[in-house]
Design an enzyme around this catalytic site. Structure first.
Site, mmCIF file in Angstrom:
data_model
loop_
_atom_site.group_PDB
_atom_site.id
_atom_site.type_symbol
_atom_site.label_atom_id
_atom_site.label_comp_id
_atom_site.label_asym_id
_atom_site.label_seq_id
_atom_site.Cartn_x
_atom_site.Cartn_y
_atom_site.Cartn_z
ATOM 1 C CB THR A 16 -64.096 -17.139 35.272
ATOM 2 O OG1 THR A 16 -62.850 -16.655 34.782
ATOM 3 C CG2 THR A 16 -64.402 -16.420 36.577
ATOM 4 C CG HIS A 17 -65.719 -18.080 30.602
ATOM 5 N ND1 HIS A 17 -65.029 -18.044 29.418
ATOM 6 C CD2 HIS A 17 -65.839 -16.802 31.005
ATOM 7 C CE1 HIS A 17 -64.741 -16.792 29.096
ATOM 8 N NE2 HIS A 17 -65.227 -16.018 30.063
#
Length: 225
Positions: free
Chosen positions: A137-138
């Site tokens: 994820t980010h």
């Protein structure tokens, strides 16, 4: 299409063959492997051409390191560097089902297998392996030679150290750091930073070495009682 040679005739290499045949970006022409028993054999329709040192015989080819263990990939990379094989000679293998959005980056020689997802602004280093259904994820950052087994999930802003290994279905809480050379066991849930070179297991994950120290201490107390 560029010729691709897979270094180490492993299960991972056979998975890479499947991905490259799906993408059509390369033609896998052979394996290089130091096991003399494999010399001249055919694996998944691809011949074993010779030992790793034979890489110098294929100056126009690209290479992918397919040893499953990050430390072994690093050792092979150093061997090939001595032979004149540098970053520009490595292909990056990204399965057509993988998601790599604009703003994310994947380094030379890395392998992203089926259904790997990078959500936003993820940085994947060189010779990293992400097995099927890994989720990054980010703002995650993966250092060179890290290995993530199938189903690993990282929260946002996680840092994975050089050569670290995360077992199947392990998860890491956002903004945690996994140290270089560390092993995280299958199904572990990491909620704290993990130092370099340790093995962590369980839910929540803890140092395996500390578990063993506690077990020994409890045994000694039991003997005293």
């Amino acid at each position: 299409m560029p010729a691709l040679i897979l270094v180490a005739a492993s299960g991972l290499a056979r998975e890479v063959i499947v991905s490259t045949r799906s993408t059509g970006t390369h033609v896998v022409v052979g394996f290089l492997d130091d096991d003399p028993a494999l010399r001249g054999t055919i694996i998944s329709g691809v011949p074993v051409l010779g030992p790793i040192a034979d890489a110098v015989r294929y100056p126009g080819a690209q290479f992918v390191l397919c040893a499953g263990k990050g430390s072994v990939r690093e050792r092979i990379a150093l061997q090939l560097e001595d032979l004149g094989v540098h970053d520009s000679s490595y292909a990056t293998v990204i399965d057509p089902t993988a998601v790599v959005p604009p703003g994310s980056a994947v380094g030379e020689g890395s392998i992203l297998l089926a259904h790997v997802v990078l959500t936003a602004d993820v940085r994947v280093g060189r010779h990293v392996v992400a097995m099927p259904h890994v989720t990054l994820t980010h703002d995650d950052v993966l250092a060179d030679f890290a290995t993530l087994a199938a189903g690993v999930s990282l929260g946002g802003g996680v840092r994975i150290g050089r050569g670290a290994y995360l077992g199947m279905n392990a998860s890491v809480r956002e903004r945690c750091t996994i140290g270089a050379g560390t092993t995280v066991g299958m199904g572990a849930a990491v909620v704290h930073n993990v130092p370099d070179g340790e093995t962590w297991v369980g839910v929540p994950a803890r140092s395996l070495e500390r578990h063993e120290e506690i077990d020994v201490a409890n045994l000694e107390v039991g003997r005293m009682v």
